[in-house]
Write a protein that holds these residues in place. Structure first.
Motif, PDB file in Angstrom:
ATOM      1  N   ARG A  85      43.881  39.297  56.417  1.00  0.00           N
ATOM      2  CA  ARG A  85      42.525  38.935  56.849  1.00  0.00           C
ATOM      3  C   ARG A  85      41.565  40.110  56.733  1.00  0.00           C
ATOM      4  NH1 ARG A  85      42.644  35.895  62.508  1.00  0.00           N
ATOM      5  NH2 ARG A  85      40.430  35.767  61.995  1.00  0.00           N
ATOM      6  N   SER A  86      42.085  41.333  56.642  1.00  0.00           N
ATOM      7  CA  SER A  86      41.209  42.493  56.546  1.00  0.00           C
ATOM      8  C   SER A  86      40.805  42.788  55.103  1.00  0.00           C
ATOM      9  CB  SER A  86      41.885  43.730  57.155  1.00  0.00           C
ATOM     10  OG  SER A  86      42.955  44.179  56.351  1.00  0.00           O
ATOM     11  N   LEU A  87      41.509  42.171  54.137  1.00  0.00           N
ATOM     12  CA  LEU A  87      41.151  42.337  52.728  1.00  0.00           C
ATOM     13  C   LEU A  87      40.248  41.174  52.300  1.00  0.00           C
ATOM     14  CD1 LEU A  87      44.622  43.364  51.253  1.00  0.00           C
ATOM     15  CD2 LEU A  87      42.753  44.867  51.964  1.00  0.00           C
ATOM     16  N   LEU A  88      39.226  41.481  51.501  1.00  0.00           N
ATOM     17  CA  LEU A  88      38.281  40.459  51.068  1.00  0.00           C
ATOM     18  C   LEU A  88      38.783  39.812  49.783  1.00  0.00           C
ATOM     19  CD1 LEU A  88      35.012  42.467  51.769  1.00  0.00           C
ATOM     20  CD2 LEU A  88      36.217  40.859  53.262  1.00  0.00           C
ATOM     21  N   PRO A  89      39.116  38.521  49.821  1.00  0.00           N
ATOM     22  CA  PRO A  89      39.789  37.885  48.692  1.00  0.00           C
ATOM     23  C   PRO A  89      38.948  37.790  47.429  1.00  0.00           C
ATOM     24  CG  PRO A  89      39.198  36.236  50.333  1.00  0.00           C
ATOM     25  CD  PRO A  89      38.937  37.574  50.949  1.00  0.00           C
ATOM     26  N   TRP A  90      37.612  37.829  47.561  1.00  0.00           N
ATOM     27  CA  TRP A  90      36.746  37.720  46.377  1.00  0.00           C
ATOM     28  C   TRP A  90      36.514  39.067  45.700  1.00  0.00           C
ATOM     29  CZ3 TRP A  90      35.218  36.996  51.426  1.00  0.00           C
ATOM     30  CH2 TRP A  90      34.345  37.960  51.954  1.00  0.00           C
ATOM     31  N   MET A  91      37.035  40.144  46.292  1.00  0.00           N
ATOM     32  CA  MET A  91      36.914  41.473  45.705  1.00  0.00           C
ATOM     33  C   MET A  91      38.240  41.896  45.087  1.00  0.00           C
ATOM     34  SD  MET A  91      34.749  43.892  48.291  1.00  0.00           S
ATOM     35  CE  MET A  91      33.018  43.619  48.636  1.00  0.00           C
ATOM     36  N   THR A  92      38.177  42.629  43.998  1.00  0.00           N
ATOM     37  CA  THR A  92      39.395  43.194  43.425  1.00  0.00           C
ATOM     38  C   THR A  92      39.971  44.226  44.371  1.00  0.00           C
ATOM     39  OG1 THR A  92      38.228  44.982  42.293  1.00  0.00           O
ATOM     40  CG2 THR A  92      38.505  42.902  41.081  1.00  0.00           C
ATOM     41  N   VAL A  93      41.213  44.607  44.092  1.00  0.00           N
ATOM     42  CA  VAL A  93      41.865  45.651  44.881  1.00  0.00           C
ATOM     43  C   VAL A  93      41.012  46.917  44.885  1.00  0.00           C
ATOM     44  CG1 VAL A  93      43.830  47.259  44.855  1.00  0.00           C
ATOM     45  CG2 VAL A  93      44.217  44.791  44.619  1.00  0.00           C
ATOM     46  N   ARG A  94      40.526  47.299  43.718  1.00  0.00           N
ATOM     47  CA  ARG A  94      39.730  48.524  43.612  1.00  0.00           C
ATOM     48  C   ARG A  94      38.458  48.445  44.464  1.00  0.00           C
ATOM     49  NH1 ARG A  94      40.122  48.830  38.690  1.00  0.00           N
ATOM     50  NH2 ARG A  94      41.612  50.529  38.475  1.00  0.00           N
ATOM     51  N   ARG A 130      43.399  43.618  40.020  1.00  0.00           N
ATOM     52  CA  ARG A 130      43.921  42.370  40.572  1.00  0.00           C
ATOM     53  C   ARG A 130      43.206  42.048  41.885  1.00  0.00           C
ATOM     54  NH1 ARG A 130      50.454  41.956  39.539  1.00  0.00           N
ATOM     55  NH2 ARG A 130      50.427  42.529  37.328  1.00  0.00           N
ATOM     56  N   TYR A 131      43.405  40.807  42.357  1.00  0.00           N
ATOM     57  CA  TYR A 131      42.847  40.380  43.626  1.00  0.00           C
ATOM     58  C   TYR A 131      43.957  40.364  44.678  1.00  0.00           C
ATOM     59  CZ  TYR A 131      38.641  39.111  41.094  1.00  0.00           C
ATOM     60  OH  TYR A 131      37.500  39.173  40.336  1.00  0.00           O
ATOM     61  N   PRO A 132      43.614  40.543  45.959  1.00  0.00           N
ATOM     62  CA  PRO A 132      44.655  40.602  46.990  1.00  0.00           C
ATOM     63  C   PRO A 132      45.611  39.417  46.964  1.00  0.00           C
ATOM     64  CG  PRO A 132      42.566  41.312  47.912  1.00  0.00           C
ATOM     65  CD  PRO A 132      42.275  40.813  46.518  1.00  0.00           C
ATOM     66  N   TRP A 133      45.079  38.231  46.705  1.00  0.00           N
ATOM     67  CA  TRP A 133      45.934  37.042  46.725  1.00  0.00           C
ATOM     68  C   TRP A 133      46.907  36.991  45.549  1.00  0.00           C
ATOM     69  CZ3 TRP A 133      44.692  34.357  42.304  1.00  0.00           C
ATOM     70  CH2 TRP A 133      43.403  34.533  41.793  1.00  0.00           C
ATOM     71  N   GLN A 134      46.764  37.892  44.588  1.00  0.00           N
ATOM     72  CA  GLN A 134      47.706  37.976  43.470  1.00  0.00           C
ATOM     73  C   GLN A 134      48.845  38.947  43.757  1.00  0.00           C
ATOM     74  OE1 GLN A 134      44.625  39.004  40.504  1.00  0.00           O
ATOM     75  NE2 GLN A 134      45.153  37.101  39.443  1.00  0.00           N
ATOM     76  N   LEU A 135      48.852  39.554  44.942  1.00  0.00           N
ATOM     77  CA  LEU A 135      49.846  40.558  45.295  1.00  0.00           C
ATOM     78  C   LEU A 135      50.760  40.053  46.398  1.00  0.00           C
ATOM     79  CD1 LEU A 135      47.541  43.719  45.476  1.00  0.00           C
ATOM     80  CD2 LEU A 135      48.843  42.891  43.499  1.00  0.00           C
ATOM     81  N   SER A 136      51.939  40.648  46.487  1.00  0.00           N
ATOM     82  CA  SER A 136      52.869  40.335  47.572  1.00  0.00           C
ATOM     83  C   SER A 136      52.322  40.878  48.893  1.00  0.00           C
ATOM     84  CB  SER A 136      54.235  40.967  47.292  1.00  0.00           C
ATOM     85  OG  SER A 136      54.143  42.387  47.351  1.00  0.00           O
ATOM     86  N   GLY A 137      52.938  40.454  49.999  1.00  0.00           N
ATOM     87  CA  GLY A 137      52.510  40.936  51.312  1.00  0.00           C
ATOM     88  C   GLY A 137      52.621  42.442  51.437  1.00  0.00           C
ATOM     89  N   GLY A 138      53.730  43.002  50.940  1.00  0.00           N
ATOM     90  CA  GLY A 138      53.898  44.449  51.006  1.00  0.00           C
ATOM     91  C   GLY A 138      52.843  45.191  50.206  1.00  0.00           C
ATOM     92  N   MET A 139      52.502  44.657  49.034  1.00  0.00           N
ATOM     93  CA  MET A 139      51.465  45.288  48.220  1.00  0.00           C
ATOM     94  C   MET A 139      50.093  45.172  48.880  1.00  0.00           C
ATOM     95  SD  MET A 139      52.406  44.364  44.278  1.00  0.00           S
ATOM     96  CE  MET A 139      53.858  45.051  43.468  1.00  0.00           C
TER      97      MET A 139
END
Length: 255
Positions: A85-94, A130-139
């Protein structure tokens, strides 16, 4: 580095209501790693919100390098338990990592450099687009840690950040955290309800009892660097585990 003096937090308008935090006192030295151990519902998260300036204390105070904390300090970063919830899903990881740097007034070139360094520190180089939702929970949790590191805080607060991942991923994140703690030479206050995790990571462990106050404290003399298997085989690790378990259960602690 961080000093907590007679901290008290009561929710609602009634000052005589049962406190979530009561008469809390402790200090954290520069570059120290302090684990905060406590059972669910003992006030750990409320305490962390007060320490970070996100929630005002009812009384008492928190100081960071001698300055009273009356709002989120620029030298402090907070990694939350619910990383998804603290990561914004519409933003890339960077972009997730770099966008808080605007608050600190960092120019774009310096922000880009800090972001890439943080990605490398958490072993996510090459995944910035990549976007947060494309990563595993650990990532995803590593992204949250990278965002805090790019901010270059003097103090890093972490509220049960590994509670939602599996045991193997959790062990890897613990070792990653110790690596970046050493690399960035920061002060860390780490909340957990896992006794082994508190010992493995910390220089000291503070046991919180409800309403959040320090009921017991131990120094962890285990050598560094630490190893998930070898360190936990040490007789001293077992002794500390027993002492902390007794403290959590309000049992007499052997001297």
């Amino acid at each position: 580095m961080l000093e907590v003096s007679n901290l008290r937090k009561v929710y609602g308008p009634d000052p005589n209501a049962a406190p979530a935090v009561a008469d809390l006192n402790f200090t954290v030295a520069e570059r120290e790693f302090v684990s905060i151990l406590g059972s669910s519902g003992c006030g750990k998260t409320t305490m962390m919100r007060c320490l970070s300036g996100l929630s005002p204390a009812t009384s008492g105070e928190v100081t960071l390098e001698g300055r009273k904390v009356d709002g989120p300090p620029k030298d402090l970063a907070f990694v939350f338990q619910d990383y998804s919830r603290s990561l914004l899903p519409w933003m890339t990881v960077r972009r997730n990592i770099s966008f808080p740097l605007r608050y600190k007034g960092v120019d774009r070139r310096a922000a880009d450099a800090a972001t890439e360094e943080a990605l490398d520190a958490v072993a996510l180089s090459g995944r910035g687009d990549r976007y947060p939702w494309q990563l595993s929970g650990g990532m995803q949790q590593r992204v949250a840690i990278a965002r805090a590191l790019a901010y270059r805080p003097r103090v890093l607060l972490m509220d049960e950040p590994f509670a939602s991942v599996d045991a193997q991923t959790r062990s890897g994140l613990e070792d990653l955290l110790l690596d970046v703690w050493k690399r960035y030479e920061i002060t860390v206050l780490f909340v957990t309800h896992d006794i082994d995790e508190a010992i493995y990571l910390g220089d000291r462990v503070l046991v919180l009892r409800p309403p959040a106050n320090v009921g017991h404290e131990v120094s962890v003399g285990l050598p560094r660097p630490r190893h998930q298997v070898e360190t936990k085989r040490e007789p001293e690790f077992g002794r500390l585990r027993g002492e902390l378990f007794a403290a959590l259960e309000h049992r007499p602690v052997a001297s």
